[in-house]
Enzyme design. Structure first.
Site, PDB file in Angstrom:
ATOM      1  N   GLY A  69     -12.111  -0.625   0.943  1.00 34.60           N
ATOM      2  CA  GLY A  69     -11.954  -1.739   0.011  1.00 34.60           C
ATOM      3  C   GLY A  69     -11.010  -2.760   0.587  1.00 34.60           C
ATOM      4  O   GLY A  69     -10.476  -2.600   1.696  1.00 34.60           O
ATOM      5  N   ASP A  78       4.136  -3.088  -8.791  1.00 36.73           N
ATOM      6  CA  ASP A  78       2.684  -3.249  -8.818  1.00 36.73           C
ATOM      7  C   ASP A  78       1.971  -1.981  -9.254  1.00 36.73           C
ATOM      8  O   ASP A  78       0.933  -1.624  -8.706  1.00 36.73           O
ATOM      9  CB  ASP A  78       2.206  -3.685  -7.432  1.00 36.73           C
ATOM     10  CG  ASP A  78       0.837  -4.341  -7.504  1.00 36.73           C
ATOM     11  OD1 ASP A  78       0.468  -4.821  -8.587  1.00 36.73           O
ATOM     12  OD2 ASP A  78       0.139  -4.335  -6.475  1.00 36.73           O
ATOM     13  N   LYS A 105      -4.804   0.465   6.999  1.00 37.00           N
ATOM     14  CA  LYS A 105      -4.705  -0.834   6.310  1.00 37.00           C
ATOM     15  C   LYS A 105      -4.431  -1.905   7.345  1.00 37.00           C
ATOM     16  O   LYS A 105      -3.396  -1.911   8.021  1.00 37.00           O
ATOM     17  CB  LYS A 105      -3.576  -0.762   5.275  1.00 37.00           C
ATOM     18  CG  LYS A 105      -3.425  -2.017   4.462  1.00 37.00           C
ATOM     19  CD  LYS A 105      -2.529  -1.797   3.261  1.00 37.00           C
ATOM     20  CE  LYS A 105      -3.328  -1.296   2.082  1.00 37.00           C
ATOM     21  NZ  LYS A 105      -2.655  -1.385   0.807  1.00 37.00           N
ATOM     22  N   GLY A 128      -4.862  -7.097  -1.619  1.00 34.84           N
ATOM     23  CA  GLY A 128      -4.087  -8.305  -1.366  1.00 34.84           C
ATOM     24  C   GLY A 128      -3.512  -8.357   0.036  1.00 34.84           C
ATOM     25  O   GLY A 128      -3.213  -9.435   0.553  1.00 34.84           O
TER      26      GLY A 128
END
Ligand code: ATP
EC number: 2.7.11.-
Length: 636
Positions: free
Chosen positions: A78, A198, A100, A81
Site C-alpha cells: 500500500g 497518528d 517502506k 503519507g
C-alpha cells in the site's frame, strides 16, 4: 521534552494485497523497470551490518530491491503519507519484511536520517512494529520493518474478505488491550514520553493471531518540510476523525491527544463503524459526534454494538467498554484517563470467562481514580492481576479464575456468617419484647436477607459465576445498587468518616487525582467532603471492603463551599444509631480513594446520569458548565 511522533498519512491508500514475495527471488528481477538503483548501490558490496548500540541493520538498495522483486507491483502492500510499502524477503535470512520507501521530497541528509532511525530503533515493545534496518543509499531512503501478516485493523473491520468471520468481542477487546499496551509504552515507559500523533485503525497491524502492533511511529522527524502545504492538508484529511479537538484548535498535542485517538479506535471496535464514513447520512458521518448523545443514555449502549457481533457479548463488558471510550473522548485533555488506566481496564475486558462476563476491575488498580469510578458504574470488582503477557491474555481466564473464585466465595461466606451472627445478637437483645409472631418474622427476614445476599454476591462477583446463564447488566447493577449502596448527598456536617481530598494538579499530560487520607483534613480547603460508608460486613480487610463498595463520582466546587457526604448503607445496618457506632470502627478500616476534580469551569466533568440511575444503572456523561452548576446547587 516530549518527542512528537507522527506518520505521514496516505494521500490515497492503495491496499493492494497481491501475491507474496518469496525468498526464491533472484537477481534477474533486478532488471525490472521500476528498478533504478543509484550508482552507489551498484558499486557497493552487498552486506548487512549491525550498529553498535542496537540490532539495527543497514541495507544497501540492491538488497532491498532483491527482497521486493525490484519493488514490483505485486509486492506493494500500500501507499501511505511517507511513501510506498512493499512486502519483501531478505535473501540472507529469509525473513519477511515490509520495506517502506520514503518519498524523495522528504529527503534528509545521511547523518540526520541515520540519527533519526537510530532513535526510532530504540523503541522496542511487542505491540510496536519493530524496525529491523534501513537503507540510505544515494538519494534513496528506505526503512525495513518486521512484516506483520494479518493486515490492519481497518482491513478486518471494514474490508473483510468474503468468507472471513467478523472479529468477535473478546478478540476486539484483546486488540484494544494490546494497542493500549503499545501506547502505554510510548507514554509511560519511554523517557521522554513519546506522542504518537497518528493512532488510527489503519496503523494497528494484526498478526495471524490478531495480536496488534502499532506502526508508523517515530517518523515525525523524517517528514517532508512542514511548509509542504499539500502534504499537510492530506495529512489532516487522513487523520480527520481521529484527531483530538485540541489538534483542530491548533493547541499543543499531548499524550492525552493520543488517548482521544485511542478512544476513536475503541469506538470503531465496539460499533464496527468507521471514524468518518461519508456514505452515511450527515448526522452519522462522524462517529464521535454520532456516539456522544448515546454515551449519555446507557439504555442505548447495546444499540451501539456492531451488528456483526450478533449480540455475542456480555452487556456489562459492552457497558464498561463504552464507559472507557466515553472517557477517552472527553473534550478536555485533562479529563481523559491515562492510557495506563485504560490499559488496566481493558486487560479485564479482554479476558474470556466461562460465562462471557468480564472480570470486574479492582479499584486499586488505577492510578487515576476516575477510571475506577467509571467502571464501578458497570460492576464492581475483585482483586485480579493485570499484567498480562501475550500468553496470559489467552490463558488468563481459565488459569486464574478458579483460585480467585475460591477466595471470593470464602470471603462471601465469612461475610454472610458475620451478618448472620450480628442479626442473631440483635434478636437476642430484643427477645424480651418479641412475641411468637416476631420469631417467624425474623425467620422470614433471615430468608429474605439470605436471598438478598445471594443476589449481591452474584452482582459483586459475577466473574466467579460459573453458571452459563448470563445476567444482564441492568439486572446486575440494579441488584448491586439497591442492595449495597444508597447514596445521599447532603450539606449537613456529619460525624462521619471524612474524605479529605488531597488534590494534585498534574501537568497537562497527567490527570488530576486525589487520595483519601484518613489522617489529614485539609483546613485550607473551603469545603469538606465526607463520605459515609457502611460496608456489607465488618471486615477489617481493606480489600474486601473495596470489593463491596461501589463508589460514585462527585465533585467539589471550588467556588461554592459545601460538604458533600456520600452515604453508603449496607444490608446489615438498617438501624441508624447502630450505624454511627459501626462507622467509628470502619473509619479506621476503610480507605477509599476518590476523585477530586480540580477542573476549570469549562472543563467537562463526570456526573450521575439520572436516566441511568432510575433504571438502576449508572453511567458517565459530560456536563456542560451550566448543567454542572445546576447539579451542584441542588446538592448545596
Ligand atoms: N510492517 C508492516 N507489515 C505489513 N504491512 C504493513 C507494514 N507496514 C505497513 N504495512 C501496510 O502497508 C500499507 C501502507 O502503509 P502505510 O503505513 O505507509 O500507510 P497507511 O497506514 O495506509 O497510511 P498512513 O501513512 O496514513 O499511516 C498499509 O496497507 C499497511 O497495512
Amino acid at each position: 521534552m516530549i518527542i512528537m511522533m507522527n506518520c505521514f498519512p496516505c494521500f490515497t491508500s492503495q491496499k493492494s494485497r497481491n501475491s507474496p514475495c518469496t525468498t526464491n527471488e533472484t537477481n534477474e528481477n533486478v532488471e525490472h523497470d521500476e528498478f533504478r538503483p543509484p550508482v552507489a548501490a551498484t558499486t557497493k558490496r552487498i552486506e548487512e551490518r549491525e550498529t553498535e548500540q542496537t540490532s539495527l541493520k543497514t541495507f544497501n538498495f540492491r538488497e532491498l530491491a532483491t527482497a521486493t522483486k525490484n519493488f514490483r507491483q505485486e509486492c506493494l502492500l500500500g501507499e501511505g503519507g511517507f511513501g510506498r510499502v512493499y512486502k519483501g524477503t531478505l535473501q540472507s535470512t529469509g525473513q519477511l519484511v515490509a520495506v517502506k520507501q520514503l518519498d524523495k521530497h522528504g529527503l534528509h541528509g545521511n547523518k540526520e536520517f541515520q540519527a533519526e532511525v537510530l532513535s526510532l530503533a530504540k523503541l522496542e515493545h511487542p505491540n510496536l512494529v519493530k524496525l529491523i534496518g534501513y537503507c540510505a543509499d544515494g538519494d534513496q531512503r528506505l526503512l525495513v520493518f518486521e512484516y506483520v501478516s494479518g493486515g490492519s485493523l481497518q482491513d478486518h473491520l471494514y474490508e473483510q474478505k468474503s468468507g472471513q468471520k467478523p472479529m468477535d468481542w473478546i478478540t476486539r477487546m484483546k486488540i484494544a488491550f494490546g494497542a493500549a499496551q503499545g501506547l502505554d509504552y510510548l507514554h509511560d515507559k519511554v523517557n521522554p514520553p513519546v506522542i504518537y500523533r497518528d493512532l488510527k485503525a489503519s496503523n494497528i497491524l494484526l498478526d495471524a493471531e490478531f495480536y496488534p502492533k502499532l506502526c508508523d511511529f517515530g517518523l515525525h522527524n523524517l517528514e517532508p518540510g512542514t511548509c509542504d502545504s499539500l502534504f499537510l492538508s492530506s495529512r489532516v484529511m487522513d487523520t480527520y476523525g481521529y484527531s483530538a479537538p485540541e489538534y483542530t484548535r491548533g493547541d499543543d498535542l499531548t499524550v492525552k491527544s493520543d488517548v482521544y485517538s485511542f478512544g476513536v479506535v475503541l469506538l470503531e471496535l465496539i460499533t464496527g463503524r468507521r471514524a468518518i464514513d461519508t456514505t452515511k447520512s450527515n448526522d452519522e458521518q462522524n462517529l464521535v459526534a454520532w456516539a456522544q448523545p448515546i454515551f449519555r443514555d446507557p439504555k442505548r449502549y447495546p444499540d451501539m454494538a456492531d451488528p456483526l457481533l450478533r449480540k455475542n457479548f456480555s452487556e456489562r463488558g459492552l457497558n464498561q467498554a463504552v464507559a472507557i471510550t466515553s472517557m477517552c473522548l472527553q473534550e478536555e485533555p485533562t479529563a481523559r484517563p491515562l492510557i495506563s488506566d485504560v490499559m488496566v481496564a481493558l486487560s479485564f475486558l479482554s479476558m474470556s470467562t466461562e460465562d462471557g462476563i468480564p472480570a470486574t476491575v479492582p479499584i486499586s488498580s488505577f492510578r487515576d481514580k476516575s477510571m475506577s469510578i467509571a467502571l464501578s458504574r458497570h460492576g464492581s470488582c475483585s482483586v485480579t492481576p493485570f499484567c498480562l503477557s501475550r500468553k496470559d491474555v489467552n490463558n488468563k481466564s481459565s488459569s486464574s479464575s478458579d483460585s480467585e473464585d475460591e477466595e471470593e466465595e470464602k470471603a462471601e461466606k465469612e461475610e454472610e456468617e458475620s451478618i448472620r451472627s450480628k442479626k442473631k445478637e440483635e434478636q437476642e437483645e430484643t427477645a424480651g419484647d418479641s412475641d411468637d409472631g416476631s420469631d417467624s418474622n425474623s425467620e422470614k427476614d433471615q430468608e429474605e436477607e439470605h436471598s438478598q445476599l445471594e443476589k449481591a454476591r452474584e452482582s459483586s462477583s459475577s466473574s466467579s459465576d460459573s453458571g452459563s446463564e448470563r445476567r444482564s447488566i441492568d439486572e446486575t447493577n440494579a441488584t448491586a445498587q439497591s442492595l449495597k449502596i444508597k447514596y445521599s448527598y447532603s450539606s449537613e456536617e456529619e460525624d462521619n468518616e471524612k474524605l479529605s481530598s488531597k488534590s494534585s494538579c498534574k501537568s497537562n499530560e497527567e490527570s488530576t487525582f486525589s487520595r483519601y487520607d484518613s489522617d489529614r483534613d485539609h483546613d485550607d480547603s473551603s469545603r469538606n467532603t465526607s463520605m459515609r460508608i457502611n460496608s456489607l460486613a465488618h471486615d477489617d480487610n481493606e480489600e474486601d471492603e473495596e470489593e463491596n463498595l461501589e463508589t460514585r463520582s462527585y465533585r467539589d466546587h471550588d467556588d461554592s463551599p459545601r460538604n458533600t457526604s456520600m452515604r453508603i448503607n449496607s444490608l446489615s445496618h438498617d438501624d441508624d444509631d447502630e450505624e454511627d457506632e459501626e462507622d467509628e470502627e470502619e473509619n479506621h478500616a476503610t480507605r477509599l480513594e476518590h476523585i477530586h476534580s480540580s477542573k476549570s469551569e469549562d472543563q467537562s466533568v463526570y456526573s450521575d446520569d439520572d436516566a441511568g440511575e432510575a433504571s438502576g444503572e449508572s453511567s458517565l456523561h459530560r456536563m456542560e458548565p451550566e448543567e454542572e452548576e445546576h447539579i451542584s446547587s441542588d446538592h448545596d
